[in-house]
Every structure is written in structure tokens, then in C-alpha cells.
Design an enzyme around this catalytic site. Structure first.
Site, PDB file in Angstrom:
ATOM      1  N   GLY A  64       1.086  -0.777   4.502  1.00 16.20           N
ATOM      2  CA  GLY A  64       0.998  -0.366   3.318  1.00 16.20           C
ATOM      3  C   GLY A  64       2.318   0.037   4.956  1.00 16.20           C
ATOM      4  N   HIS A  65       1.841   1.039   6.068  1.00 11.02           N
ATOM      5  CA  HIS A  65       2.499   1.997   6.900  1.00 11.02           C
ATOM      6  C   HIS A  65       4.695   1.507   6.786  1.00 11.02           C
ATOM      7  CE1 HIS A  65       2.415   5.426   9.702  1.00 11.02           C
ATOM      8  NE2 HIS A  65       3.491   4.666  10.286  1.00 11.02           N
ATOM      9  N   THR A  95      -7.783   3.738   8.326  1.00  8.45           N
ATOM     10  CA  THR A  95      -9.303   3.212   8.221  1.00  8.45           C
ATOM     11  C   THR A  95      -9.443   2.166   9.269  1.00  8.45           C
ATOM     12  OG1 THR A  95      -9.227   2.057   6.163  1.00  8.45           O
ATOM     13  CG2 THR A  95     -11.113   1.298   7.249  1.00  8.45           C
ATOM     14  N   GLU A 153     -11.075  -8.852   2.631  1.00  7.38           N
ATOM     15  CA  GLU A 153      -9.604  -8.868   3.443  1.00  7.38           C
ATOM     16  C   GLU A 153     -10.203  -8.586   4.817  1.00  7.38           C
ATOM     17  OE1 GLU A 153      -6.918  -6.026   2.240  1.00  7.38           O
ATOM     18  OE2 GLU A 153      -6.358  -5.044   3.688  1.00  7.38           O
ATOM     19  N   HIS A 177      -5.203   3.972  -1.441  1.00  9.62           N
ATOM     20  CA  HIS A 177      -6.740   3.836  -1.400  1.00  9.62           C
ATOM     21  C   HIS A 177      -7.049   5.468  -1.799  1.00  9.62           C
ATOM     22  CE1 HIS A 177      -9.812   3.759   1.969  1.00  9.62           C
ATOM     23  NE2 HIS A 177     -10.392   4.277   1.471  1.00  9.62           N
ATOM     24  N   HIS A 233      -4.071  -4.818   7.923  1.00 13.12           N
ATOM     25  CA  HIS A 233      -4.380  -3.269   8.477  1.00 13.12           C
ATOM     26  C   HIS A 233      -3.091  -3.721   9.965  1.00 13.12           C
ATOM     27  CE1 HIS A 233      -5.644   0.337   9.267  1.00 13.12           C
ATOM     28  NE2 HIS A 233      -5.177   0.254  10.542  1.00 13.12           N
ATOM     29  N   GLU A 268      -8.735   0.512  -3.216  1.00 12.58           N
ATOM     30  CA  GLU A 268      -9.580   0.384  -1.688  1.00 12.58           C
ATOM     31  C   GLU A 268     -10.295   2.005  -2.079  1.00 12.58           C
ATOM     32  OE1 GLU A 268      -6.689   0.605   1.799  1.00 12.58           O
ATOM     33  OE2 GLU A 268      -5.841  -1.233   1.258  1.00 12.58           O
ATOM     34  N   ARG A 303      -9.450   7.769  -1.234  1.00 10.56           N
ATOM     35  CA  ARG A 303     -10.630   8.838  -0.295  1.00 10.56           C
ATOM     36  C   ARG A 303     -11.223   9.789  -1.100  1.00 10.56           C
ATOM     37  NH1 ARG A 303      -8.627   6.729   5.505  1.00 10.56           N
ATOM     38  NH2 ARG A 303     -10.912   7.734   6.359  1.00 10.56           N
ATOM     39  N   ASN A 315       0.461  -0.951  -0.030  1.00 16.06           N
ATOM     40  CA  ASN A 315      -0.183  -0.288   0.164  1.00 16.06           C
ATOM     41  C   ASN A 315       1.176   1.156   0.040  1.00 16.06           C
ATOM     42  OD1 ASN A 315      -1.596   2.200   1.154  1.00 16.06           O
ATOM     43  ND2 ASN A 315      -3.004   1.252   1.292  1.00 16.06           N
ATOM     44  N   HIS A 318       0.836   6.643   1.558  1.00 19.31           N
ATOM     45  CA  HIS A 318       1.496   6.923   2.671  1.00 19.31           C
ATOM     46  C   HIS A 318       2.812   7.937   1.476  1.00 19.31           C
ATOM     47  CE1 HIS A 318      -0.801   6.845   5.324  1.00 19.31           C
ATOM     48  NE2 HIS A 318      -0.489   5.637   5.901  1.00 19.31           N
ATOM     49  N   ARG A 376       3.491  19.254   0.828  1.00 21.78           N
ATOM     50  CA  ARG A 376       3.849  20.019   0.339  1.00 21.78           C
ATOM     51  C   ARG A 376       3.135  20.340  -1.228  1.00 21.78           C
ATOM     52  NH1 ARG A 376       9.076  22.479   0.218  1.00 21.78           N
ATOM     53  NH2 ARG A 376       8.887  22.077   2.083  1.00 21.78           N
ATOM     54  N   ARG A 436      -6.822  12.824   0.750  1.00 21.84           N
ATOM     55  CA  ARG A 436      -5.831  13.262   1.991  1.00 21.84           C
ATOM     56  C   ARG A 436      -4.240  12.610   0.994  1.00 21.84           C
ATOM     57  NH1 ARG A 436      -6.725  10.667   7.068  1.00 21.84           N
ATOM     58  NH2 ARG A 436      -8.818  11.271   6.504  1.00 21.84           N
ATOM     59  N   HIS A 437      -4.581  11.861   0.194  1.00 19.31           N
ATOM     60  CA  HIS A 437      -3.238  11.408  -0.091  1.00 19.31           C
ATOM     61  C   HIS A 437      -2.913  10.909  -1.743  1.00 19.31           C
ATOM     62  CE1 HIS A 437      -4.800   7.466   1.615  1.00 19.31           C
ATOM     63  NE2 HIS A 437      -4.563   7.147   3.008  1.00 19.31           N
TER      64      HIS A 437
HETATM   65  N1  PXP Z   1      -5.821  -2.895   3.820  1.00 17.47           N
HETATM   66  C1  PXP Z   1      -6.872  -1.825   3.874  1.00 17.47           C
HETATM   67  C2  PXP Z   1      -7.740  -2.371   3.483  1.00 17.47           C
HETATM   68  C3  PXP Z   1      -6.739  -0.698   4.149  1.00 17.47           C
HETATM   69  O1  PXP Z   1      -7.288   0.460   4.981  1.00 17.47           O
HETATM   70  C4  PXP Z   1      -4.901  -0.834   4.872  1.00 17.47           C
HETATM   71  C5  PXP Z   1      -5.036   0.885   5.798  1.00 17.47           C
HETATM   72  O2  PXP Z   1      -4.958   2.037   3.984  1.00 17.47           O
HETATM   73  C6  PXP Z   1      -4.048  -1.541   4.974  1.00 17.47           C
HETATM   74  C7  PXP Z   1      -4.851  -2.688   4.203  1.00 17.47           C
HETATM   75  C8  PXP Z   1      -2.672  -1.613   4.733  1.00 17.47           C
HETATM   76  O3  PXP Z   1      -2.237  -0.895   6.270  1.00 17.47           O
HETATM   77  P1  PXP Z   1      -1.079  -0.467   7.211  1.00 17.47           P
HETATM   78  O4  PXP Z   1      -1.286   0.692   5.918  1.00 17.47           O
HETATM   79  O5  PXP Z   1      -1.451  -0.079   8.819  1.00 17.47           O
HETATM   80  O6  PXP Z   1       0.073  -1.320   6.856  1.00 17.47           O
END
Ligand code: PXP
Length: 244
Positions: free
Chosen positions: A218-219, A107, A157, A49, A196, A76, A51, A6, A9, A17, A55-56
Site C-alpha cells: 500500500g504505502h 498495524t 499473510e 482495512h 507490510h 483486512e 479499522r 492496499n 491511503h 478534508r 480513520r481511512h
Molecule cells: N498487509 C496488512 C495485513 C496490513 O495491515 C498492511 C498495512 O495496512 C499492508 C499489508 C500494507 O502495508 P504497507 O502499506 O506498508 O504496504
């Protein structure tokens, strides 16, 4: 187990910026470059995602990723008319329907498929008719799995956020819920994915779950990439996922 990275970010950093100027010659970091690195490092897919508040990830990012990536695109999205129309034009390989709340940082819970059957049914049908595979981002509950299956989703998921936030015996209890959900969903013929809050530590527990085909992470990967570079961060996660 496959990895979908993901890359929201990467866009979060750019938007810090370059709000409204993603085509500026100096707008960085480049979301497409991040996707290409993930693919080179062995990711099986790219997840973003879109949104409602943008925002991103921006609309143009999604269209460009669709054109350029060589693995698969997992979009997403909240179940809204606006984003659905975009998804039908982009035609990602997969859509994962998620709950969306403007005030949340990320989320928060799973989608309440049981409570939103009527709102979801027509949109799931439209996506499937367009050749898009549909996934539901849900809590690991049998009721939500049964409802998702009844709606015609091909995939789920499982929301691993409660597991990721818990510790010690509470975390093991959450892991048991995920295991039960994965076995039940698989028995219905659904593809089981999870995501997540998965990071380089808790992956050691997640990788032991049965029937999980894909993790969306992702994060933690983007955070590590700041120190090691993106390619290393993806390779490290893949190595951790595939350890026996
Ligand atoms: N899966 C879904 C459906 C999500 O909404 C997210 C967060 O955007 C992720 C996976 C990834 O989560 P994380 O960034 O915590 O790894």
C-alpha cells in the site's frame, strides 16, 4: 506472485478534508477510481482495512468496492463483533484477520493466533461458512503458522514489517525467517501471502522468497503515485515483482 494493492491511503487523503462527507460532490480522491486504475494496471486484487476508528476506509467504501471491482476484494479487519458483522454482509472474497490497536499508526505486529485461539475459532468458522477465504496476518513463526492451520485458515499473510525496518545483516536474518516460514506454511498446504513495508527497493529481496502467491502493498505505491500517477506506480511495482 500476484499484487493486491492496499488503497487505504487514498481514503486517508480524502478523510484529511472530508470527514463524514464522503458522499459530498467534491469529496476526493475517489477510492473507487483508485481501485479501477489499479485493476487496469494489472493488480490482481484490492485490499482495504476497515479499522474500528474508521480513520481511512469507511463502511460505504467497502460496500461500493464489493459491487464495482472486477478482481477480488481482500478485507483486512480486527477480530471484533462489529467488523465481523459488516464483513458477513459485504462478503469479500478474502478476509485477512489482523491485530488492531487504536493508538498505532499502522498495524504493528502480527496477530497472536496462538494466544487467541478461542476468540478466533468461531469467527473464522462463520467467515468460512459464508464462503469467505480466511487469512491470518502473522509474524513468520512456526507456532503461529501451526495455530492458523489448526483454526482452518486457508491462507497466511507473513508480516514483512521487521524485514522492511531492518538493515544489512539484520535484514538478511529477517529474510531467512520469512523463507523458513513460507516453506513451512506451504508444506502444510496453506496459501502464503506477504505484506507490510514492502517498497520498490526491498522488493528485490522479497521476490526471491519461495511459495509467495500474493503481496499486499500500500504505502509505497500510494506515495509513488503522488509523483508518477497511480497507474505508473502499480505498473512499476508489478515490473519489479516480476523481474527474474
Ligand atoms: N498487509 C496488512 C495485513 C496490513 O495491515 C498492511 C498495512 O495496512 C499492508 C499489508 C500494507 O502495508 P504497507 O502499506 O506498508 O504496504
Amino acid at each position: 506472485m500476484k499484487l493486491g494493492v492496499n488503497i487505504d491511503h487514498v481514503a486517508t487523503l480524502r478523510q484529511a478534508r472530508y470527514v463524514g462527507e464522503i458522499d459530498a460532490h467534491n469529496a476526493e480522491p475517489d477510492v473507487l477510481a483508485a481501485a479501477e486504475i489499479c485493476e487496469r494496471a494489472g493488480a490482481s486484487g484490492i485490499t482495504v482495512h476497515l479499522r474500528a476508528d474508521r480513520r481511512h476506509i469507511q463502511d460505504a467504501d467497502v460496500f461500493r468496492l464489493r459491487e464495482r471491482i472486477t478482481t477480488k476484494l481482500n478485507l483486512e479487519m480486527g477480530n471484533t463483533k462489529e467488523i465481523l458483522e459488516i464483513a458477513l454482509r459485504v462478503k469479500p472474497d478474502d478476509v485477512c484477520l489482523v491485530p488492531e490497536n487504536r493508538r498505532e499508526v499502522t498495524t504493528e505486529g502480527g496477530l497472536d493466533v496462538v494466544g487467541q485461539l478461542d476468540a478466533l475459532r468461531p469467527n473464522v468458522s462463520r467467515l468460512r461458512e459464508a464462503g469467505v477465504r480466511v487469512s491470518m496476518f502473522i509474524e513468520p513463526s512456526r507456532e503461529q503458522i501451526t495455530a492458523s492451520h489448526a483454526l482452518g485458515a486457508e491462507m497466511l499473510e507473513l508480516h514483512t514489517g521487521a524485514f522492511a525496518n531492518a538493515q544489512d545483516s539484520d535484514q538478511l536474518a529477517e529474510l531467512a525467517r520469512l523463507r523458513d516460514a513460507a516453506i513451512f506454511a506451504h508444506s502444510l498446504g496453506l496459501q502464503v501471502n506477504a505484506g507490510h513495508g514492502i517498497n520498490y527497493s526491498n522488493i528485490a529481496l522479497i521476490r526471491g522468497l519461495p511459495h509467495i502467491e500474493e503481496l499486499n502493498i500500500g504505502h509505497s505505491i500510494v506515495a509513488r503515485a503522488l509523483f508518477t500517477g497511480f497507474e505508473h506506480a502499480v505498473r512499476d511495482m508489478l515490473a519489479a515483482m516480476l523481474q527474474p
